[in-house]
Design a protein around this motif. Structure first.
Motif, PDB file in Angstrom:
ATOM      1  N   UNK A 193       3.594  12.464  -1.237  1.00  0.00           N
ATOM      2  CA  UNK A 193       2.268  12.345  -1.837  1.00  0.00           C
ATOM      3  C   UNK A 193       2.404  12.156  -3.341  1.00  0.00           C
ATOM      4  N   UNK A 194       1.836  11.072  -3.845  1.00  0.00           N
ATOM      5  CA  UNK A 194       1.974  10.705  -5.252  1.00  0.00           C
ATOM      6  C   UNK A 194       0.670  10.120  -5.787  1.00  0.00           C
ATOM      7  N   UNK A 195       0.488  10.225  -7.105  1.00  0.00           N
ATOM      8  CA  UNK A 195      -0.681   9.608  -7.733  1.00  0.00           C
ATOM      9  C   UNK A 195      -0.308   8.455  -8.645  1.00  0.00           C
ATOM     10  N   UNK A 196       0.985   8.247  -8.904  1.00  0.00           N
ATOM     11  CA  UNK A 196       1.396   7.221  -9.867  1.00  0.00           C
ATOM     12  C   UNK A 196       2.311   6.179  -9.236  1.00  0.00           C
ATOM     13  N   UNK A 197       2.297   4.956  -9.763  1.00  0.00           N
ATOM     14  CA  UNK A 197       3.198   3.909  -9.261  1.00  0.00           C
ATOM     15  C   UNK A 197       4.675   4.274  -9.373  1.00  0.00           C
ATOM     16  N   UNK A 198       5.073   4.923 -10.475  1.00  0.00           N
ATOM     17  CA  UNK A 198       6.478   5.305 -10.633  1.00  0.00           C
ATOM     18  C   UNK A 198       6.911   6.287  -9.553  1.00  0.00           C
TER      19      UNK A 198
ATOM     20  N   UNK B 280      -0.954  -4.476  -7.035  1.00  0.00           N
ATOM     21  CA  UNK B 280      -0.516  -5.210  -5.844  1.00  0.00           C
ATOM     22  C   UNK B 280       0.908  -4.836  -5.442  1.00  0.00           C
ATOM     23  N   UNK B 281       1.779  -4.681  -6.423  1.00  0.00           N
ATOM     24  CA  UNK B 281       3.174  -4.332  -6.137  1.00  0.00           C
ATOM     25  C   UNK B 281       3.278  -2.949  -5.503  1.00  0.00           C
ATOM     26  N   UNK B 282       2.495  -2.000  -6.018  1.00  0.00           N
ATOM     27  CA  UNK B 282       2.509  -0.643  -5.473  1.00  0.00           C
ATOM     28  C   UNK B 282       1.922  -0.609  -4.068  1.00  0.00           C
ATOM     29  N   UNK B 283       0.862  -1.379  -3.850  1.00  0.00           N
ATOM     30  CA  UNK B 283       0.212  -1.434  -2.535  1.00  0.00           C
ATOM     31  C   UNK B 283       1.212  -1.775  -1.433  1.00  0.00           C
TER      32      UNK B 283
END
Length: 219
Positions: free
Chosen positions: A165-170, A193-196
């Protein structure tokens, strides 16, 4: 089958990302640097080994990351000592659900272990977690996979058996590279888009994570 859930902390379990945003900008300003919101967003959960060069790229080679960070920590600690910290919506219900179903729980955070334990103790939730892993305990921090590989190992699970569980792209990138099932619960920004492409699922809040888990258990 999901046998474990690995939690990020800031912005995911506790409502501190808005404080990090505020005090990074204030600290940088005190040293004469015009740090913007997008600069802070880019370094969420990012290990210093990567954040130093990223911020120098934005603010110039004379930007002293460690000096500004030290002041940011002072400002933030002072604020929290006076005002406390808040849990994110749905956290208690999710932790209780995981306990009820015998699902292991770990923390994988960029925050140092001392402050992590302090925050989780203050919120009376530290007892829910089987293991806590800080970035200082691994060779490379997020977005490298090390911290999620270590967290999964600490709870004796294969990464593919873990939901992250994360809130950030990194953070999502770190979990994805480790082979976990990344679920994003956006805080200050939505996934690009990349994170998706790396997401197993997305939830509006931690309460919705229960719905995702219920569907997996039923199937």
């Amino acid at each position: 089958m999901i046998k474990g859930v690995i939690f990020d902390m800031d912005g995911l379990m506790i409502d501190t990302e808005k404080l990090l945003m505020r005090f990074w900008i204030q600290s940088a300003d005190e040293y004469g640097f015009d740090m913007k919101k997008e600069h802070v967003l880019s370094i969420r959960s990012l290990a210093p080994e990567y954040a130093v060069e990223k911020l120098k790229g934005f603010l110039g080679d004379d930007f002293d990351y460690y000096k500004v960070k030290k002041r940011r920590i002072e400002l933030m600690n002072d604020y929290i000592s006076k005002n406390g910290i808040e849990k994110k919506y749905g956290l208690d219900e999710l932790l209780e659900y995981l306990d009820k179903h015998g699902i292991k729980k770990a923390v994988a955070t960029a925050t140092d272990i001392k402050r992590t334990e302090k925050y989780l103790t203050q919120l009376q939730i530290i007892g829910y977690f089987d293991k806590i892993v800080s970035a200082s305990m691994v060779e490379h921090g997020k977005p490298a996979p090390d911290i999620y590989l270590r967290a999964a190992s600490e709870i004796n699970l294969d990464p593919k058996e873990c939901m992250a569980l994360e809130d950030s792209p990194n953070g999502i990138c770190s979990a994805y590279r480790a082979g976990c099932n990344p679920v994003m619960v956006p805080d200050l920004s939505q996934p690009d888009e990349e994170t998706e492409k790396m997401l197993f699922a997305k939830a509006d809040n931690l309460l919705q994570v229960i719905n995702i888990l219920q569907k997996l258990i039923e199937n």
